[in-house]
Design a protein around this motif. Structure first.
Motif: not given
Length: 210
Positions: A100-111, A180-182
């Motif tokens: 989701r657009p607001w889940e950027e931080r969650i996506m980063r942690e998941a990755n 994805l994490l750069d």
């Protein structure tokens, strides 16, 4: 052949790998195209990636089950047990999420957890290749009986081949969260190509089972 293809695509894991292969192929193709074709391929890649997340939505349950099995087996007394425990613990947060657009931080942690899980998986595979295999070979040499020794050697070769395959798969997939994490930008061509390799290797294992 047709019946096996039917079994493969009707298998959940097989269908997911089929979608992953199409996704990675679209990612590679988008590098060599321009304008509207590149946009369509990129859109297809993103939509397929989103679709595949539904297949992994409850993947955290399997991760927790694996951790529980390791605890019940008292696997904490060995290095391989600790590595497996760390791997499946890190795999759990990677699954069970949708973008989701607001889940950027969650996506980063998941990755991030996905990256760590693959690192632990690679370490576990290396340990199994260079330590567990040596232990089993030394035990096999100590036993008498020609046929039993030959069967043990053949089984060891099969296990070694499977471990190397798993190592290549995890090594290829490791580039995805790193990108994805750069942490290690490699670009769509490299990521798409390594995804194709890991997908084909993983799909072959599923193909042999269905």
């Amino acid at each position: 052949m047709i019946s096996q293809i039917n079994r493969f695509v009707n298998n959940g894991a097989g269908l997911e790998k089929t979608l992953r292969l199409i996704q990675s192929s679209a990612q590679v193709a988008s590098v060599f195209t321009v304008n509207s074709t590149a946009v369509r391929l990129t859109t297809a890649k993103l939509q397929l990636a989103l679709t595949r997340r539904f297949f992994r939505f409850f993947g955290f349950i399997e991760s927790f089950q694996r951790v529980a099995a390791l605890l019940n087996r008292d696997a904490m007394g060995s290095i391989s047990g600790w590595l497996d425990m760390a791997k499946w613990t890190c795999f759990a947060p990677r699954n069970g999420r949708l973008r989701r657009p607001w889940e950027e931080r969650i996506m980063r942690e998941a990755n991030t957890y996905w990256f760590y899980a693959l690192c632990f998986s690679l370490l576990g595979t290396l340990y199994a290749l260079f330590f567990s295999s040596n232990e089993s070979q030394s035990k096999g040499k100590g036993k008498r009986g020609g046929r039993k020794s030959e069967k043990a050697a053949a089984a060891s070769k099969i296990d070694s081949s499977a471990l190397w395959t798993a190592f290549v798969i995890d090594g290829c997939d490791l580039l995805i969260p790193a990108e994805l994490l750069d942490w290690m930008p490699t670009g769509d061509l490299v990521i798409g190509s390594t995804m194709i390799i890991s997908t084909l290797l993983a799909a072959r294992r599923i193909w042999n089972k269905v």
